[in-house]
Write an enzyme that holds these catalytic residues in place. Structure first.
Site, PDB file in Angstrom:
ATOM      1  N   CYS A   1      49.027  70.742  42.566  1.00 22.26           N
ATOM      2  CA  CYS A   1      50.240  71.055  42.202  1.00 22.26           C
ATOM      3  C   CYS A   1      50.745  72.342  42.549  1.00 22.26           C
ATOM      4  CB  CYS A   1      50.679  70.691  40.853  1.00 22.26           C
ATOM      5  SG  CYS A   1      52.256  71.261  40.178  1.00 22.26           S
TER       6      CYS A   1
ATOM      7  N   GLN B   1      46.586  60.748  35.628  1.00 22.32           N
ATOM      8  CA  GLN B   1      46.142  62.042  36.030  1.00 22.32           C
ATOM      9  C   GLN B   1      46.303  63.170  34.853  1.00 22.32           C
ATOM     10  OE1 GLN B   1      48.746  64.404  38.893  1.00 22.32           O
ATOM     11  NE2 GLN B   1      47.059  64.127  40.336  1.00 22.32           N
TER      12      GLN B   1
HETATM   13  C1  LIG Z   1      59.084  64.732  42.775  1.00 21.79           C
HETATM   14  C2  LIG Z   1      57.493  64.847  42.944  1.00 21.79           C
HETATM   15  C3  LIG Z   1      56.670  64.701  41.821  1.00 21.79           C
HETATM   16  C4  LIG Z   1      55.295  64.888  42.152  1.00 21.79           C
HETATM   17  N1  LIG Z   1      54.410  64.825  40.994  1.00 21.79           N
HETATM   18  C5  LIG Z   1      53.154  64.995  41.151  1.00 21.79           C
HETATM   19  C6  LIG Z   1      52.085  64.743  40.121  1.00 21.79           C
HETATM   20  O1  LIG Z   1      52.513  64.649  38.967  1.00 21.79           O
HETATM   21  N2  LIG Z   1      50.778  64.707  40.411  1.00 21.79           N
HETATM   22  C7  LIG Z   1      50.531  64.964  41.619  1.00 21.79           C
HETATM   23  O2  LIG Z   1      49.069  65.091  41.886  1.00 21.79           O
HETATM   24  N3  LIG Z   1      51.205  65.047  42.934  1.00 21.79           N
HETATM   25  C8  LIG Z   1      52.584  64.837  42.286  1.00 21.79           C
HETATM   26  N4  LIG Z   1      53.534  64.684  43.654  1.00 21.79           N
HETATM   27  C9  LIG Z   1      52.764  64.898  44.892  1.00 21.79           C
HETATM   28  C10 LIG Z   1      52.751  63.693  45.673  1.00 21.79           C
HETATM   29  O3  LIG Z   1      51.876  62.934  44.698  1.00 21.79           O
HETATM   30  C11 LIG Z   1      52.190  63.641  47.027  1.00 21.79           C
HETATM   31  O4  LIG Z   1      51.042  64.328  47.062  1.00 21.79           O
HETATM   32  C12 LIG Z   1      52.929  64.162  47.955  1.00 21.79           C
HETATM   33  O5  LIG Z   1      54.408  63.813  47.567  1.00 21.79           O
HETATM   34  C13 LIG Z   1      52.824  63.806  49.385  1.00 21.79           C
HETATM   35  O6  LIG Z   1      52.722  62.581  49.594  1.00 21.79           O
HETATM   36  P1  LIG Z   1      54.088  61.527  50.317  1.00 21.79           P
HETATM   37  O7  LIG Z   1      54.300  62.338  51.436  1.00 21.79           O
HETATM   38  O8  LIG Z   1      53.552  60.227  50.318  1.00 21.79           O
HETATM   39  O9  LIG Z   1      55.285  61.971  49.360  1.00 21.79           O
HETATM   40  C14 LIG Z   1      54.658  65.081  43.595  1.00 21.79           C
HETATM   41  C15 LIG Z   1      55.657  64.806  44.677  1.00 21.79           C
HETATM   42  C16 LIG Z   1      56.972  64.910  44.493  1.00 21.79           C
HETATM   43  C17 LIG Z   1      57.931  64.739  45.559  1.00 21.79           C
END
Ligand SMILES: Cc1cc2nc3c(=O)[nH]c(=O)nc-3n(C[C@H](O)[C@H](O)[C@H](O)COP(=O)(O)O)c2cc1C
Length: 315
Positions: A100, A70
């Site tokens: 983001c 990504q």
């Molecule tokens: C600590 C952390 C770092 C993340 N880093 C990224 C990232 O680098 N790129 C991205 O597209 N989303 C990032 N996200 C978002 C996650 O990919 C995801 O969209 C979001 O946490 C919702 O999914 P979940 O409920 O399964 O956690 C991050 C989320 C967290 C909590």
């Protein structure tokens, strides 16, 4: 398997997670059955202007049969230069971060700020497609809470040539609060013909099934629910787990990291993961304290050796 073949039947994929989607964790999730395992977000500028820190995030192993990276940025030409960069040649899939919510990123017109500049977002996709790579975009359902533009945004990205999309069912304004809106993700799925991967709040096999049922998506992306629990992908696939205890998974995580990184890097990186590996276990607090107080990989390994919690069969 080519990227296009992956979503001929629904699959679970590991999300890009800054600070967590390291080569060790991606290897574990891929071995457990994640169909795609994205690197964390990589600065297109950082890559093009030669930051060695950026290249540290790009290691892969053969467990990742289809390799996905990504990137983030807002300048289409720099993003194309990143896609053509030597360090990205091994990746089959290139995803653009348009979700983001962090102010520093949004302030630069990157990440979820691109939801507000759909023409630029489309230009980024059109330009990136010149690299010949399978191009995906991860975005949120809208920027402000009361203006959900995700459906229109998805159509614009499809018209620009995106091969697949991931939708996180929250707005930028929500950051990580509230529940991901599965009904809205379903609207996006219905609005486009390309595969849509649904994302948000999937933490178990039941959540995975429910997300697919409600959204009709081609796949489900999991971030927080997989932390400390890479075997979730095996459970979802109905396959045997590659590990019977947490100690086995932790050991493989660390040894994979050491193939690519210094012990100082690995120790710092594993602290956060180890807290997740014992999440919810009675008695985990003391272990976490030792982990965070450790000053070297040797000290960290001593804490791991002493921790009987890691020997219990994975429930
Ligand atoms: C600590 C952390 C770092 C993340 N880093 C990224 C990232 O680098 N790129 C991205 O597209 N989303 C990032 N996200 C978002 C996650 O990919 C995801 O969209 C979001 O946490 C919702 O999914 P979940 O409920 O399964 O956690 C991050 C989320 C967290 C909590």
């Amino acid at each position: 398997m080519s990227p296009a073949e992956i979503f001929e039947s629904p699959k679970a994929v590991l999300a890009p997670i800054a600070g967590f989607s390291d080569v060790g964790f991606r290897r574990l999730c891929a071995r457990a059955g994640a169909a795609l395992t994205y690197t964390e977000m990589i600065s297109a500028k950082g890559l093009v202007y030669g930051s060695s820190k950026t290249e540290d995030l790009l290691h892969t192993t053969d467990a990742e049969k289809v390799k996905a990276v990504q990137i983030f940025g807002s300048d289409p030409e720099i993003m194309l230069a990143a896609a053509r960069h030597r360090a990205l040649q091994k990746f089959d899939v290139i995803d653009v971060n348009m979700g983001c919510p962090v102010p520093k990123i949004v302030g630069n017109g990157e990440g979820s700020a691109l939801l507000k500049t759909p023409e630029l977002a489309a230009k980024i996709v059109r330009t990136l497609k010149l690299s010949g790579k399978y191009t995906t975009v991860k975005f949120r359902i809208g920027f402000e809470q009361n203006s959900r533009t995700g459906v229109d945004f998805a159509k614009i990205l499809q018209d620009a040539g995106a091969d697949a999309l991931t939708v996180h069912g929250r707005t930028r304004e929500q950051f990580y609060a509230g529940r991901a809106d599965r009904e809205y993700i379903a609207e996006v799925v219905r609005a486009v013909d390309i595969p849509v991967i649904a994302n948000g709040d999937v933490d178990s096999v039941d959540d995975y099934r429910e997300m697919l049922r409600v959204t009709g998506a081609a796949g489900v992306m999991i971030a927080r629910g997989a932390l400390g629990k890479p075997w979730l992908f095996a459970d979802i696939a109905g396959a045997e787990r590659p590990w019977t205890t947490r100690r086995e998974a932790v050991g493989e995580h660390i040894s994979t990291m050491l193939e690519f990184h210094s012990s100082v890097y690995v120790a710092a990186n594993m602290k956060k993961h180890l807290a997740y590996y014992v999440r919810g276990l009675a008695g985990g607090k003391q272990f976490k304290q030792k982990v965070f107080e450790s000053n070297s990989l040797d000290e960290l390994n001593a804490a791991i050796d002493e921790c009987a919690l890691l020997d219990a069969p994975i429930e």
